[in-house]
Design a protein around this motif. Sequence first.
Motif, mmCIF file in Angstrom:
data_model
loop_
_atom_site.group_PDB
_atom_site.id
_atom_site.type_symbol
_atom_site.label_atom_id
_atom_site.label_comp_id
_atom_site.label_asym_id
_atom_site.label_seq_id
_atom_site.Cartn_x
_atom_site.Cartn_y
_atom_site.Cartn_z
ATOM 1 N N TYR A 47 56.808 -51.566 -2.513
ATOM 2 C CA TYR A 47 56.526 -50.732 -1.339
ATOM 3 C C TYR A 47 57.228 -51.234 -0.077
ATOM 4 C CZ TYR A 47 53.954 -47.846 1.977
ATOM 5 O OH TYR A 47 53.635 -46.940 2.967
ATOM 6 N N TYR A 48 57.139 -52.531 0.156
ATOM 7 C CA TYR A 48 57.627 -53.060 1.435
ATOM 8 C C TYR A 48 59.139 -52.940 1.608
ATOM 9 C CZ TYR A 48 53.163 -54.849 3.132
ATOM 10 O OH TYR A 48 51.878 -54.946 3.611
ATOM 11 N N LYS A 49 59.881 -52.804 0.525
ATOM 12 C CA LYS A 49 61.331 -52.651 0.665
ATOM 13 C C LYS A 49 61.689 -51.337 1.371
ATOM 14 C CE LYS A 49 62.398 -52.798 -3.731
ATOM 15 N NZ LYS A 49 63.215 -52.751 -4.977
ATOM 16 N N HIS A 50 60.742 -50.395 1.387
ATOM 17 C CA HIS A 50 60.965 -49.098 2.031
ATOM 18 C C HIS A 50 60.262 -48.988 3.388
ATOM 19 C CE1 HIS A 50 62.585 -47.601 -1.786
ATOM 20 N NE2 HIS A 50 61.511 -48.086 -2.382
ATOM 21 N N ASN A 51 59.508 -50.011 3.760
ATOM 22 C CA ASN A 51 58.583 -49.879 4.886
ATOM 23 C C ASN A 51 59.269 -49.553 6.213
ATOM 24 O OD1 ASN A 51 55.725 -49.948 5.443
ATOM 25 N ND2 ASN A 51 56.119 -51.739 6.720
ATOM 26 N N ASP A 52 60.328 -50.269 6.544
ATOM 27 C CA ASP A 52 61.002 -50.019 7.822
ATOM 28 C C ASP A 52 61.573 -48.606 7.888
ATOM 29 O OD1 ASP A 52 60.413 -52.459 8.923
ATOM 30 O OD2 ASP A 52 62.315 -53.394 8.375
ATOM 31 N N ASP A 53 62.180 -48.153 6.797
ATOM 32 C CA ASP A 53 62.737 -46.796 6.769
ATOM 33 C C ASP A 53 61.638 -45.747 6.901
ATOM 34 O OD1 ASP A 53 65.341 -47.677 6.522
ATOM 35 O OD2 ASP A 53 65.351 -47.567 4.331
ATOM 36 N N LEU A 54 60.475 -46.023 6.323
ATOM 37 C CA LEU A 54 59.341 -45.106 6.439
ATOM 38 C C LEU A 54 58.828 -45.051 7.877
ATOM 39 C CD1 LEU A 54 57.391 -46.110 3.205
ATOM 40 C CD2 LEU A 54 58.352 -43.841 3.653
ATOM 41 N N LEU A 55 58.732 -46.215 8.513
ATOM 42 C CA LEU A 55 58.206 -46.277 9.878
ATOM 43 C C LEU A 55 59.132 -45.611 10.885
ATOM 44 C CD1 LEU A 55 56.763 -49.915 9.942
ATOM 45 C CD2 LEU A 55 55.461 -47.786 9.941
ATOM 46 N N TYR A 56 60.434 -45.694 10.639
ATOM 47 C CA TYR A 56 61.396 -45.072 11.549
ATOM 48 C C TYR A 56 61.657 -43.605 11.213
ATOM 49 C CZ TYR A 56 62.901 -48.914 14.547
ATOM 50 O OH TYR A 56 62.951 -49.888 15.512
ATOM 51 N N GLY A 57 61.086 -43.143 10.108
ATOM 52 C CA GLY A 57 61.270 -41.750 9.741
ATOM 53 C C GLY A 57 62.610 -41.457 9.102
ATOM 54 N N ASP A 58 63.298 -42.494 8.634
ATOM 55 C CA ASP A 58 64.571 -42.277 7.947
ATOM 56 C C ASP A 58 64.344 -41.693 6.557
ATOM 57 O OD1 ASP A 58 65.982 -43.291 10.110
ATOM 58 O OD2 ASP A 58 65.909 -45.350 9.355
ATOM 59 N N ILE A 59 63.175 -41.998 5.972
ATOM 60 C CA ILE A 59 62.779 -41.419 4.693
ATOM 61 C C ILE A 59 61.289 -41.104 4.752
ATOM 62 C CG2 ILE A 59 64.523 -42.693 3.375
ATOM 63 C CD1 ILE A 59 62.247 -44.574 2.431
ATOM 64 N N THR A 60 60.820 -40.299 3.797
ATOM 65 C CA THR A 60 59.390 -40.051 3.635
ATOM 66 C C THR A 60 58.939 -40.715 2.332
ATOM 67 O OG1 THR A 60 59.646 -38.020 2.338
ATOM 68 C CG2 THR A 60 59.677 -37.805 4.757
ATOM 69 N N ILE A 136 53.849 -40.370 16.506
ATOM 70 C CA ILE A 136 54.063 -41.236 15.348
ATOM 71 C C ILE A 136 55.513 -41.710 15.342
ATOM 72 C CG2 ILE A 136 53.832 -41.411 12.839
ATOM 73 C CD1 ILE A 136 52.110 -38.803 13.006
ATOM 74 N N SER A 137 55.706 -42.992 15.116
ATOM 75 C CA SER A 137 57.062 -43.555 15.156
ATOM 76 C C SER A 137 58.020 -42.811 14.231
ATOM 77 C CB SER A 137 57.025 -45.041 14.784
ATOM 78 O OG SER A 137 56.551 -45.232 13.455
ATOM 79 N N ALA A 138 57.544 -42.434 13.040
ATOM 80 C CA ALA A 138 58.414 -41.762 12.079
ATOM 81 C C ALA A 138 58.879 -40.393 12.578
ATOM 82 C CB ALA A 138 57.697 -41.606 10.741
ATOM 83 N N ASP A 139 58.075 -39.756 13.411
ATOM 84 C CA ASP A 139 58.448 -38.441 13.950
ATOM 85 C C ASP A 139 59.494 -38.548 15.050
ATOM 86 O OD1 ASP A 139 56.873 -36.817 12.327
ATOM 87 O OD2 ASP A 139 55.158 -36.851 13.699
ATOM 88 N N VAL A 140 59.389 -39.593 15.859
ATOM 89 C CA VAL A 140 60.275 -39.712 17.033
ATOM 90 C C VAL A 140 61.385 -40.741 16.825
ATOM 91 C CG1 VAL A 140 58.450 -38.968 18.581
ATOM 92 C CG2 VAL A 140 58.764 -41.404 18.177
ATOM 93 N N HIS A 141 61.404 -41.367 15.633
ATOM 94 C CA HIS A 141 62.436 -42.365 15.288
ATOM 95 C C HIS A 141 62.496 -43.477 16.336
ATOM 96 C CE1 HIS A 141 63.651 -39.502 12.229
ATOM 97 N NE2 HIS A 141 63.803 -38.583 13.159
ATOM 98 N N SER A 142 61.323 -43.962 16.690
ATOM 99 C CA SER A 142 61.228 -45.029 17.687
ATOM 100 C C SER A 142 59.907 -45.755 17.485
ATOM 101 C CB SER A 142 61.290 -44.446 19.101
ATOM 102 O OG SER A 142 60.993 -45.431 20.076
ATOM 103 N N ARG A 143 59.937 -47.074 17.670
ATOM 104 C CA ARG A 143 58.716 -47.859 17.538
ATOM 105 C C ARG A 143 58.281 -48.397 18.894
ATOM 106 N NH1 ARG A 143 59.366 -51.453 12.112
ATOM 107 N NH2 ARG A 143 57.220 -51.978 12.687
#
Length: 205
Positions: A47-60, A136-143
């Motif tokens: 799971y964690y290998k995808h976590n940053d991309d999920l949080l930034y909204g690069d992937i779902t 949500i960070s994933a929606d706005v591509h910003s943390r």
Amino acid sequence: MNKQHKIKGLFFDFDGVITIEKQGSPTIISYISKEANIPIEVVENAYYKHNDDLLYGDITHRDMWEQFCSDIGKTLDFHMLEKAFMNVTFDEKMLDHIKDKHSDYLIGMITDNKADRINTIVNNTVLKDLFDVVIISADVHSRKSERKIFEEALKQSGLKAEECVFIDNTESNLKIPSEMGFKTIFFDDEKRDYSDLYTGPGGRG
């Protein structure tokens, strides 16, 4: 006009503030590990290998689900993940505080999170009626280490930074909004001391 009257919006972090659990990913991982009978270390690694991309909204989650299942060695129904999203414990005292303030303030959420997770939780719980704005960070591509997520909160709320309070359980997340003019409150997720919520900006004091 005093500071309390000046405040128009109260923004809350999600995990660790609205929920008892400090972080969201462990709640997903622990649920899948238990329900699928897979060692938690295996689920964590997958799971964690995808976590940053999920949080930034690069992937779902749907984008990574096939690879995730391959990495854990078992094909799981995607509905298990949706159930895992709901594996949270709301802080009822915090919800009572929000309910108490909802008629007098705009209530918002600013969270570094996965959009599908937060939308699932909000749309299926009491939160749907409590929050006027959900950023949500994933929606706005910003943390929260960046200005953009807070700028989006101001844009959607129609408020100025000086009119808003932001509450978070991670002190470093308060740096940017404080610099922008937000009133900030650190909420200790261990002590869960609610006194600051009532005596600080936007509170009863």
